[in-house]
Design an enzyme around this catalytic site. Sequence first.
Site, PDB file in Angstrom:
ATOM      1  N   ARG A   1       0.849  -1.199   0.000  1.00  5.97           N
ATOM      2  CA  ARG A   1       0.000   0.000   0.000  1.00  5.97           C
ATOM      3  C   ARG A   1       0.885   1.249   0.000  1.00  5.97           C
ATOM      4  NH1 ARG A   1      -1.765   1.548   4.624  1.00  5.97           N
ATOM      5  NH2 ARG A   1      -2.510  -0.494   5.266  1.00  5.97           N
TER       6      ARG A   1
ATOM      7  N   TYR B   1     -16.725  18.400 -13.692  1.00  8.19           N
ATOM      8  CA  TYR B   1     -17.047  16.991 -13.894  1.00  8.19           C
ATOM      9  C   TYR B   1     -18.074  16.575 -12.829  1.00  8.19           C
ATOM     10  CZ  TYR B   1     -16.406  11.935 -13.861  1.00  8.19           C
ATOM     11  OH  TYR B   1     -16.620  10.586 -13.892  1.00  8.19           O
TER      12      TYR B   1
ATOM     13  N   ASP C   1      -7.832  20.230 -12.787  1.00 13.16           N
ATOM     14  CA  ASP C   1      -8.184  18.942 -13.381  1.00 13.16           C
ATOM     15  C   ASP C   1      -7.823  19.051 -14.868  1.00 13.16           C
ATOM     16  OD1 ASP C   1      -9.434  16.805 -14.648  1.00 13.16           O
ATOM     17  OD2 ASP C   1     -11.216  16.858 -13.376  1.00 13.16           O
TER      18      ASP C   1
ATOM     19  N   LYS D   1      -8.665   8.232 -18.863  1.00  7.40           N
ATOM     20  CA  LYS D   1      -8.995   8.827 -20.155  1.00  7.40           C
ATOM     21  C   LYS D   1      -7.768   8.817 -21.075  1.00  7.40           C
ATOM     22  CE  LYS D   1     -12.738   9.367 -17.778  1.00  7.40           C
ATOM     23  NZ  LYS D   1     -13.055  10.547 -17.004  1.00  7.40           N
TER      24      LYS D   1
HETATM   25  C1  LIG Z   1     -13.508  10.877 -15.718  1.00  6.30           C
HETATM   26  C2  LIG Z   1     -13.178  12.185 -15.105  1.00  6.30           C
HETATM   27  C3  LIG Z   1     -12.889  12.310 -13.741  1.00  6.30           C
HETATM   28  C4  LIG Z   1     -12.997  11.145 -12.765  1.00  6.30           C
HETATM   29  O1  LIG Z   1     -12.073  10.156 -13.013  1.00  6.30           O
HETATM   30  P1  LIG Z   1     -12.319   8.589 -12.755  1.00  6.30           P
HETATM   31  O2  LIG Z   1     -11.073   7.983 -13.223  1.00  6.30           O
HETATM   32  O3  LIG Z   1     -13.548   8.202 -13.517  1.00  6.30           O
HETATM   33  O4  LIG Z   1     -12.546   8.448 -11.264  1.00  6.30           O
HETATM   34  C5  LIG Z   1     -12.553  13.565 -13.250  1.00  6.30           C
HETATM   35  N1  LIG Z   1     -12.501  14.642 -14.074  1.00  6.30           N
HETATM   36  C6  LIG Z   1     -12.768  14.557 -15.380  1.00  6.30           C
HETATM   37  C7  LIG Z   1     -12.686  15.786 -16.234  1.00  6.30           C
HETATM   38  C8  LIG Z   1     -13.115  13.336 -15.947  1.00  6.30           C
HETATM   39  O5  LIG Z   1     -13.412  13.274 -17.257  1.00  6.30           O
END
Ligand SMILES: *Cc1c(COP(=O)(O)O)cnc(C)c1O
Length: 379
Positions: A46, A98, A170, A195
Site C-alpha cells: 500500500r 465533472y 483537473d 482517459k
Molecule cells: C472521468 C473524469 C474524472 C474522474 O475520473 P475517474 O477515473 O472516472 O474516477 C474527473 N474529471 C474529469 C474531467 C473526468 O473526465
Amino acid sequence: MKPATKYIHAGANPDPSTGAIMTPIYQTSTYVQEAPAVNKGYEYARSQNPTRKALEDAYAVIENAQFALAFSSGVAATDAVIKLLAPGDEVICGNDLYGGSYRLFTKVFERFGIRFIYVDTTHAENVQHAVTAQTKLIWIETPTNPLMNITDIVAVAAIAKAGNILLAVDNTFASPALQNPLDLGADIVMHSATKYLGGHSDVIQGALMMNDAGLREKLYFIQKSCGAVPGPMDCFLVLRGIKTLGIRMKAHCENGRIIANWLRNHPKVGKVYWPGFEDHAGYAVAKKQMRDFGGMISFELKDNSVEEAKRVLSSTHLFSLAESLGGVESLINHPATMTHASIPREERIKNGLSDSLIRLSVGIEDAEDLIQDLEKAIG
Ligand SMILES: *Cc1c(COP(=O)(O)O)cnc(C)c1O
C-alpha cells in the site's frame, strides 16, 4: 527533451534484477526484509510498489513536475486533495465541473464542514470576488465538460498566489500533451488517467502531480493512510499507454479539427462547441495555454429535441454510445440523459446544456470513416 521522446522514456529504467525493458507487474503485497527495518525501500505494497513507482516517475515527467502520486481512480485523487483541508475551509470551484467531482464535494465533503463555492471561472474576477479568509483551495477544470469552457490558468494562479491559496487543475480533458498547468502557476495537477493517459479504455486510475516537497509529503501521507492506491497491473497499463500519448493526441487533435469543421457546415447541426474555433469565447486563452485544441467536441441539433438526439445517438456504428472519453475508439454521449441526467432540466438548460446536445470523444480512426458514420446518423 521533446515531448514525443519524453512520453516514451518517462519513468522507464530497465528492471534491476533482470534488465526487463518494461517494468514488471510486481504483483505482491509485501517484501521480505533482511532484518527488522532493514529493507530495499519496499515494506508493504500500500505504501510502495515498484510498478507504481515507475508510473509515478513517469507521471512527474509528463507534467514537468517534481513529484507525482497514483490513485485508484480520478475521483480518489480528487478526494485526496480535499483531505488536505479542515472543517470551516472554503473551496472556490468552477460551476461546470465533472459531475463526479461535484457529487464528491456536495454529497461527501460538505457533511464534514468544508464549503464549496461555485463560480463561472471563465472570468477570473469571479474567482477574486469569491475569495475570503477561509479560502484554502481553488479547483478548476479547463476545458470543461461538455461545453468546452476555457479558464485562464495564469490569471487564476495569480489570484491564488496573492491569497496564499492552493490552485488545483483537473487537466483530464487537455492531457499533458496539450496543457501543463504547473508551468502556468498551478500547485497541483489532477488527471483521470482512465482517459487520455491510459488511452485504451481498459483501466480506471487517477494521478496528482506537484512541485512542492511539503505538499507531496502531505498527499503521500493521505495516499497511504486512506489507501486508494492502484494495483500493479493497472499501473503497467497506464505506463504502456503513456508511451503513445504524443502520437495519439496528435491524431485526436487532427480528427477533432476535421470533424468540428465538418459539423459546423452541416445543415442539420446547430451550435458546435470546440475551443479551436476563432469565435469560441475561450479561443484566445486556449491558444495561449494549450498546444492544440483536442478531440472533444459537443454540438446541438437544429431540431433541438431529446427524441432527435436519441435517434442520432442510436444510429452511429463507429461512434459507440458510452460515457467516458480519451480512448483510441470514438465515443458518443448524450449529456441530458447520460452524464448530466442528475441535473434538473431547467438548471441544465440554464447552464447551456440543451436537450439535443451531443458530446463526441473523437478517436484516432480514419477521419473519413468517422464522418461517414456521422453523416449517416445525422441524415
Ligand atoms: C472521468 C473524469 C474524472 C474522474 O475520473 P475517474 O477515473 O472516472 O474516477 C474527473 N474529471 C474529469 C474531467 C473526468 O473526465
